[in-house]
Motif scaffolding. Sequence first.
Motif, short mmCIF file in Angstrom:
data_model
loop_
_atom_site.label_atom_id
_atom_site.label_comp_id
_atom_site.label_asym_id
_atom_site.label_seq_id
_atom_site.Cartn_x
_atom_site.Cartn_y
_atom_site.Cartn_z
N LYS A 89 90.43 -4.24 6.46
CA LYS A 89 89.21 -4.73 5.82
C LYS A 89 89.14 -4.33 4.34
O LYS A 89 88.13 -4.57 3.68
CB LYS A 89 87.99 -4.19 6.55
CG LYS A 89 87.93 -4.51 8.04
CD LYS A 89 87.76 -5.99 8.30
CE LYS A 89 87.56 -6.26 9.79
NZ LYS A 89 87.41 -7.70 10.08
N ALA B 183 86.44 -5.66 1.39
CA ALA B 183 85.55 -4.67 0.78
C ALA B 183 85.71 -4.65 -0.73
O ALA B 183 84.72 -4.51 -1.47
CB ALA B 183 85.84 -3.28 1.36
N SER C 186 91.77 0.02 11.91
CA SER C 186 91.03 -1.15 12.38
C SER C 186 90.09 -1.74 11.33
O SER C 186 89.78 -2.93 11.37
CB SER C 186 90.21 -0.80 13.62
OG SER C 186 89.24 0.20 13.32
N HIS C 187 89.63 -0.93 10.39
CA HIS C 187 88.67 -1.39 9.39
C HIS C 187 89.16 -1.01 7.98
O HIS C 187 90.10 -1.61 7.49
CB HIS C 187 87.28 -0.79 9.68
CG HIS C 187 86.68 -1.29 10.94
ND1 HIS C 187 87.05 -0.83 12.20
CD2 HIS C 187 85.72 -2.23 11.17
CE1 HIS C 187 86.34 -1.47 13.12
NE2 HIS C 187 85.54 -2.32 12.53
N HIS D 154 79.79 -0.52 1.87
CA HIS D 154 80.30 -1.61 2.70
C HIS D 154 80.36 -1.12 4.15
O HIS D 154 80.85 -0.02 4.43
CB HIS D 154 81.69 -2.02 2.23
CG HIS D 154 82.17 -3.30 2.81
ND1 HIS D 154 82.62 -3.40 4.11
CD2 HIS D 154 82.27 -4.56 2.29
CE1 HIS D 154 82.98 -4.66 4.36
NE2 HIS D 154 82.78 -5.37 3.26
N ASP E 95 82.25 -1.66 6.58
CA ASP E 95 83.57 -1.42 7.17
C ASP E 95 84.29 -0.20 6.59
O ASP E 95 85.38 0.14 7.06
CB ASP E 95 84.47 -2.65 6.95
CG ASP E 95 84.07 -3.83 7.81
OD1 ASP E 95 83.60 -3.60 8.95
OD2 ASP E 95 84.20 -4.98 7.35
N HIS F 206 89.77 4.34 12.47
CA HIS F 206 88.94 3.46 11.65
C HIS F 206 89.76 2.84 10.51
O HIS F 206 89.59 1.65 10.19
CB HIS F 206 87.74 4.23 11.08
CG HIS F 206 86.77 3.36 10.35
ND1 HIS F 206 85.72 2.73 10.97
CD2 HIS F 206 86.71 2.97 9.05
CE1 HIS F 206 85.04 2.00 10.09
NE2 HIS F 206 85.63 2.14 8.91
#
Length: 381
Positions: A161, A165, A50-51, A223, A225, A47
């Motif tokens: 991300k 964020a 990717s985020h 958030h 993400d 995660h």
Amino acid sequence: MLARDQSELKRTPLHALHLARGGKMVPFAGYEMPVQYPAGVLKEHLHTRSHAGLFDVSHMGQIALRPKSGKVADAALALERLVPQDILAIAPGRQRYAQFTNEDGGILDDLMVANFGDHLFLVVNAACKAEDEAHLRKTLSDACDIDSLADRALVALQGPKAESALAQFCADAASMKFMDAGPRRLGEFDCFVSRSGYTGEDGFEISIPAEHAEALVAQLLDHPDVLPIGLGARDSLRLEAGLCLYGHDIDTTTTPVEAALEWSVQKSRRKGGARPAGFPGADKILDQFEHGAPRRRVGLKAQGRAPVREGAPLFGDATSGEAIGKVTSGGFGPSLNAPVAMGYLPTPLAAIGTSVFAEVRGQRLPLAVAATPFVPNTYKR
């Protein structure tokens, strides 16, 4: 690094939030810290790649060096007595990676140094922070006031991300570049923000007064993400990024040259530079710059699927009886779906592609010296 029993462990300002989010708490560097959350280490790791992942690093030490003269250049020159880096060249609003060295050239700790305009802001490792502060007070008190910022929390927001964020709270987030650092307003909170981290991903580290930490973190975790990430994924992320962990990949017996950290020592501090030497262990470290070091930290990729862990001895072939080095960090790299490791080898065997063997449970497993980072970094330059 571990406390002797649970009653001795300190807690960060985010302890209650970790429990509320299902964090599995373990002893680390004298603190009770989350090693993972219900999602588990593998999902937390992926995660973050990717985020965005949010890490509590409030156990780290935060220190302000305030020049008694009022000139930040004097604080920079004072700190250069203890580190081989060019601190004077750090521009206001920027930060730099550094190491405290000892008289034999070994690394007492590694740290981040930021220029906040009228003083320097340091972040040091949790297990070393008391010794680091004492070292600074003993050596630099003639030129600087040394302030321990123990009333502040520290969190890291990491991943592709992270910018989006943070941008909902910080108008400057998108314009910051890698290693920018300084005071920033995040919503209603006055913070110190740097665009840096320990995962190889783009991201930010945020210092905030302890009493406001839980409120800010709760807002960031709202958030979609962003997930909370524990120490387990933090370790696998930094290993894939080829980043050193103090006490494992670097310590008082390793020099910056042996640790493949030459890039962190600017030319101004080397022979022929504007301010050569003048730091502990300079003779040995600068000699290694000229003539090389006997050993070197390298990346290692296993030829099979079995992870090779810290402490595994390394051999030049499948049958020799004498170890030539050892693994200092190792595990499974979720982003690569393969095991990776770092360790020390004699310099003649440190070339990329060199074959060596690690002994694991009585078996010799083949490894190849590999370039680091294992996963390309995504810093915003």
